[in-house]
Scaffold this active site. Sequence first.
Site, PDB file in Angstrom:
ATOM      1  N   GLN A  10       0.350   1.731  -4.746  1.00  0.00           N
ATOM      2  CA  GLN A  10      -0.733   2.271  -5.472  1.00  0.00           C
ATOM      3  C   GLN A  10      -1.008   1.549  -6.669  1.00  0.00           C
ATOM      4  O   GLN A  10       0.037   0.872  -7.290  1.00  0.00           O
ATOM      5  CB  GLN A  10      -0.457   3.660  -5.917  1.00  0.00           C
ATOM      6  CG  GLN A  10      -1.820   4.641  -6.117  1.00  0.00           C
ATOM      7  CD  GLN A  10      -1.581   6.159  -5.997  1.00  0.00           C
ATOM      8  OE1 GLN A  10      -0.892   6.502  -5.461  1.00  0.00           O
ATOM      9  NE2 GLN A  10      -2.188   6.766  -6.873  1.00  0.00           N
ATOM     10  N   SER A  95       6.687   1.856  -1.981  1.00  0.00           N
ATOM     11  CA  SER A  95       6.280   3.122  -2.231  1.00  0.00           C
ATOM     12  C   SER A  95       5.149   3.514  -0.923  1.00  0.00           C
ATOM     13  O   SER A  95       5.818   3.321   0.191  1.00  0.00           O
ATOM     14  CB  SER A  95       5.624   3.432  -3.400  1.00  0.00           C
ATOM     15  OG  SER A  95       5.504   4.684  -3.750  1.00  0.00           O
ATOM     16  N   LEU A  96       4.253   3.881  -0.981  1.00  0.00           N
ATOM     17  CA  LEU A  96       3.083   4.056  -0.047  1.00  0.00           C
ATOM     18  C   LEU A  96       3.144   2.849   1.017  1.00  0.00           C
ATOM     19  O   LEU A  96       2.856   3.236   1.916  1.00  0.00           O
ATOM     20  CB  LEU A  96       1.684   4.610  -0.409  1.00  0.00           C
ATOM     21  CG  LEU A  96       0.894   3.339  -0.711  1.00  0.00           C
ATOM     22  CD1 LEU A  96       0.144   2.886   0.650  1.00  0.00           C
ATOM     23  CD2 LEU A  96      -0.126   3.791  -1.958  1.00  0.00           C
ATOM     24  N   ARG A 120       0.884  13.217   1.567  1.00  0.00           N
ATOM     25  CA  ARG A 120       1.707  12.765   0.394  1.00  0.00           C
ATOM     26  C   ARG A 120       1.170  12.676  -0.890  1.00  0.00           C
ATOM     27  O   ARG A 120       1.545  13.415  -2.033  1.00  0.00           O
ATOM     28  CB  ARG A 120       2.384  11.257   0.956  1.00  0.00           C
ATOM     29  CG  ARG A 120       3.398  10.684  -0.069  1.00  0.00           C
ATOM     30  CD  ARG A 120       3.791   9.418   0.697  1.00  0.00           C
ATOM     31  NE  ARG A 120       4.913   8.969  -0.141  1.00  0.00           N
ATOM     32  CZ  ARG A 120       4.547   7.868  -0.909  1.00  0.00           C
ATOM     33  NH1 ARG A 120       3.356   7.520  -1.387  1.00  0.00           N
ATOM     34  NH2 ARG A 120       5.873   7.209  -1.597  1.00  0.00           N
ATOM     35  N   HIS A 204       8.383   9.047  -8.115  1.00  0.00           N
ATOM     36  CA  HIS A 204       9.854   8.818  -7.823  1.00  0.00           C
ATOM     37  C   HIS A 204      10.739   9.168  -8.809  1.00  0.00           C
ATOM     38  O   HIS A 204      11.551   8.308  -9.203  1.00  0.00           O
ATOM     39  CB  HIS A 204       9.709   7.218  -7.610  1.00  0.00           C
ATOM     40  CG  HIS A 204       9.055   6.619  -6.844  1.00  0.00           C
ATOM     41  ND1 HIS A 204       9.308   6.852  -5.173  1.00  0.00           N
ATOM     42  CD2 HIS A 204       7.667   5.899  -6.507  1.00  0.00           C
ATOM     43  CE1 HIS A 204       8.288   6.239  -4.418  1.00  0.00           C
ATOM     44  NE2 HIS A 204       7.284   5.734  -5.341  1.00  0.00           N
ATOM     45  N   GLN A 253      12.564   8.952  -0.423  1.00  0.00           N
ATOM     46  CA  GLN A 253      11.687   8.057  -1.240  1.00  0.00           C
ATOM     47  C   GLN A 253      10.857   8.841  -2.006  1.00  0.00           C
ATOM     48  O   GLN A 253      10.315   8.090  -3.083  1.00  0.00           O
ATOM     49  CB  GLN A 253      10.883   7.064  -0.140  1.00  0.00           C
ATOM     50  CG  GLN A 253       9.994   6.100  -0.570  1.00  0.00           C
ATOM     51  CD  GLN A 253       8.683   5.979   0.075  1.00  0.00           C
ATOM     52  OE1 GLN A 253       7.987   6.881  -0.212  1.00  0.00           O
ATOM     53  NE2 GLN A 253       8.385   4.855   0.575  1.00  0.00           N
TER      54      GLN A 253
END
Length: 313
Positions: A10, A95-96, A120, A204, A253
């Site tokens: 992102q 991440s994503l 998510r 996170h 994660q």
Amino acid sequence: MSRAFVFPGQGSQAIGMGGELADAFVVAREVFEEVDDALGQHLFKLMQEGPDSDLTLTENAQPALMAVSLAVIRVLESEGGKPISDMADCVAGHSLGEYSALAASRALELADTARLLKLRGQAMQAAVPVGEGAMAALLGLDLEQAEAVATEAAQGEICAAANDNAPGQVVISGAASAVERALVIAKEKGAKRAVLLPVSAPFHCELMAPAADKMGRALAETVIQPPAVPLIANVTAARTVDPDMIRRQLVEQVCGRVRWRESVLVMKDLGIDTLVEVGAGKVLSGLAKRIDRDLSGVAINGPADVETFLASL
């Protein structure tokens, strides 16, 4: 040449992304149509026309970035006449981007990936009321120093190192008041810069626990296949091809640290010399040399990049 395909997270979204690919390649258009159908929304139209404030919403940005990455992969495979396993030795995503990596390597179906990322994004946004969490970039401090700053700033609240992106580039996440304290402490400890990030939630860190629970339930019902090439996972910075392990790591994660710097060094140890960033932006390819100067980074965003890359194979 030994390559890793890496997939952005992102922040790399931009109005117009994927448009040239869709204009030039039928397979790219098919990816965007499949994602739209899976989500029941006109996401591609939003990606092209905006408004930017809507594209930036976590629940839209996450599947949109994945869609662009997968459009590039499908074009590379179609135009190059080769599967991903003939073009890359491993995959990883920030991440994503880890979901994009898994979809690209056929561990996840595209429609499932889109739905998971929509959920998510919604779950991460809902986990913490707006304004109660924050994230900040600490520049000029290493991971150990950033962890010390976060620990000192916590004062009974959540504050932790969330992204270890590169030497001297660590992002912290947690309660807004703790992150504000961390900005002051970081400057006292010699940070070159310590700045709040324009994000809508503290990703996170342990404040995301409700989102991790939701993703755990969704992933338990999702089919995951062994990836065509190994994944270097965010939370372990280690190679994996086991579906059950991947499922667990995707849940971990949500609250866990993105160990990007370590992941890139693991790729280097596996013999990778080139990181090929697939999708939108050039963040990860730009970090390659900062992490290890022997590595090179290449970004594939549009048709011209596709042509250049395929000519290099």
